[in-house]
Scaffold this motif. Structure first.
Motif, PDB file in Angstrom:
ATOM      1  N   GLU A  47       0.826  -1.208   0.000  1.00  0.00           N
ATOM      2  CA  GLU A  47       0.000   0.000   0.000  1.00  0.00           C
ATOM      3  C   GLU A  47       0.865   1.265   0.000  1.00  0.00           C
ATOM      4  O   GLU A  47       0.504   2.279  -0.594  1.00  0.00           O
ATOM      5  N   THR A  48       2.007   1.193   0.659  1.00  0.00           N
ATOM      6  CA  THR A  48       2.931   2.328   0.644  1.00  0.00           C
ATOM      7  C   THR A  48       3.458   2.565  -0.764  1.00  0.00           C
ATOM      8  O   THR A  48       3.531   3.704  -1.237  1.00  0.00           O
ATOM      9  N   ALA A  49       3.812   1.484  -1.444  1.00  0.00           N
ATOM     10  CA  ALA A  49       4.262   1.618  -2.829  1.00  0.00           C
ATOM     11  C   ALA A  49       3.145   2.148  -3.719  1.00  0.00           C
ATOM     12  O   ALA A  49       3.406   2.923  -4.651  1.00  0.00           O
ATOM     13  N   ASP A  50       1.903   1.750  -3.449  1.00  0.00           N
ATOM     14  CA  ASP A  50       0.761   2.272  -4.213  1.00  0.00           C
ATOM     15  C   ASP A  50       0.731   3.796  -4.155  1.00  0.00           C
ATOM     16  O   ASP A  50       0.498   4.466  -5.163  1.00  0.00           O
ATOM     17  N   LEU A  51       0.930   4.336  -2.955  1.00  0.00           N
ATOM     18  CA  LEU A  51       0.899   5.790  -2.792  1.00  0.00           C
ATOM     19  C   LEU A  51       1.998   6.451  -3.620  1.00  0.00           C
ATOM     20  O   LEU A  51       1.758   7.472  -4.289  1.00  0.00           O
ATOM     21  N   VAL A  52       3.208   5.886  -3.584  1.00  0.00           N
ATOM     22  CA  VAL A  52       4.304   6.480  -4.343  1.00  0.00           C
ATOM     23  C   VAL A  52       4.011   6.434  -5.841  1.00  0.00           C
ATOM     24  O   VAL A  52       4.235   7.414  -6.561  1.00  0.00           O
ATOM     25  N   VAL A  53       3.493   5.316  -6.311  1.00  0.00           N
ATOM     26  CA  VAL A  53       3.164   5.178  -7.732  1.00  0.00           C
ATOM     27  C   VAL A  53       2.122   6.218  -8.140  1.00  0.00           C
ATOM     28  O   VAL A  53       2.228   6.833  -9.210  1.00  0.00           O
ATOM     29  N   ARG A  54       1.135   6.451  -7.295  1.00  0.00           N
ATOM     30  CA  ARG A  54       0.122   7.472  -7.604  1.00  0.00           C
ATOM     31  C   ARG A  54       0.751   8.863  -7.666  1.00  0.00           C
ATOM     32  O   ARG A  54       0.399   9.683  -8.514  1.00  0.00           O
ATOM     33  N   GLU A  55       1.680   9.139  -6.751  1.00  0.00           N
ATOM     34  CA  GLU A  55       2.338  10.441  -6.744  1.00  0.00           C
ATOM     35  C   GLU A  55       3.176  10.649  -8.009  1.00  0.00           C
ATOM     36  O   GLU A  55       3.287  11.768  -8.519  1.00  0.00           O
ATOM     37  N   ILE A  56       3.760   9.584  -8.502  1.00  0.00           N
ATOM     38  CA  ILE A  56       4.570   9.684  -9.723  1.00  0.00           C
ATOM     39  C   ILE A  56       3.696   9.996 -10.931  1.00  0.00           C
ATOM     40  O   ILE A  56       4.074  10.778 -11.798  1.00  0.00           O
ATOM     41  N   GLY A  57       2.520   9.400 -10.967  1.00  0.00           N
ATOM     42  CA  GLY A  57       1.615   9.643 -12.078  1.00  0.00           C
ATOM     43  C   GLY A  57       2.197   9.178 -13.396  1.00  0.00           C
ATOM     44  O   GLY A  57       2.708   8.058 -13.503  1.00  0.00           O
TER      45      GLY A  57
END
Length: 226
Positions: A47-57
């Motif tokens: 879930e932490t990686a999910d957040l980073v991936v979303r921030e990268i866009g």
């Protein structure tokens, strides 16, 4: 122009990268440095990686940097997105399926700290954060960093890294030569063992992004096109 994805360590905040971010932006690059959900017991590594991936866009030309406990998040991001370079910065190098809680014993961290502390009179592993963690950071800046620290969830420490193998991307390791939390000799051994790479070395403490931001930024930029 590259995008540097800067992943902070345990209980930290994206602010910890602000000096490095300024150096990278001055060189014409983009930066993503999110606050991770450190204290959220519903958020493990995935879930932490999910957040980073979303921030990268939709950004590309990615250099993903994981500091300290961020070493458990960085390879997950590199496994999901097209990443040019994966960098561990004084980072915990996980084996597939390993938990952060088990990492300390599996890597021989405790013995490494005791060995170095015997050499430096107990500076390494010192409980005083200004001695063992923020050594080399200007006092006022270190105090601000300490005031921003957060807790770290048990969910993160107890969850196995959900990877079958390390991502097949160019990988670098940077150690800070004055690190009193993760001794330099510890990573001089561990990086070749776990990643098959010889670490690059720069001056600075464990929070090298605050003690030596220019040197760190220069090293990160040097990896472009590697």
């Amino acid at each position: 122009m590259a995008t540097f994805v800067l992943i902070h360590g345990g209980g930290d905040v994206g602010w910890s990268w602000h000096l490095v971010e300024a150096e990278l932006r001055a060189r014409g690059h983009d930066v993503v440095a999110p606050d991770l959900p450190c204290e959220d017991e519903t958020k493990g590594p995935a879930e932490t990686a999910d957040l980073v991936v979303r921030e990268i866009g939709d950004r590309r030309d990615l250099v993903v940097v994981g500091h300290s406990l961020g070493g458990f998040t960085a390879p997950l991001v590199a496994d999901r997105l097209p990443v040019d370079v994966l960098v561990y910065l004084a980072g915990m190098i996980p084996d597939p399926g390993e938990t952060p809680a088990d990492w300390w014993g599996n890597t021989g961290y405790g013995a490494a700290v005791r060995e170095q502390a015997a050499k430096d009179g107990g500076l390494t592993g010192n409980d005083d954060p200004f001695i063992g963690f923020y050594n080399g950071v200007p006092r006022e800046l270190a105090e601000e960093a300490l005031s921003r620290e957060r807790g770290q969830s048990d969910a993160t420490y107890s969850a196995p890294l959900p990877l079958a193998a390390h991502p097949d991307v160019p990988t670098k390791f940077i150690l800070a030569k004055d690190d009193r939390f993760f001794p330099a000799d510890f990573f001089r051994r561990l990086a070749p063992e776990r990643l098959g790479v010889v670490p690059d070395e720069i001056p600075g403490c464990h929070c090298v992004m605050l003690s030596h931001p220019k040197e760190l930024a220069e090293r990160l930029v040097s990896y472009l096109g590697a």
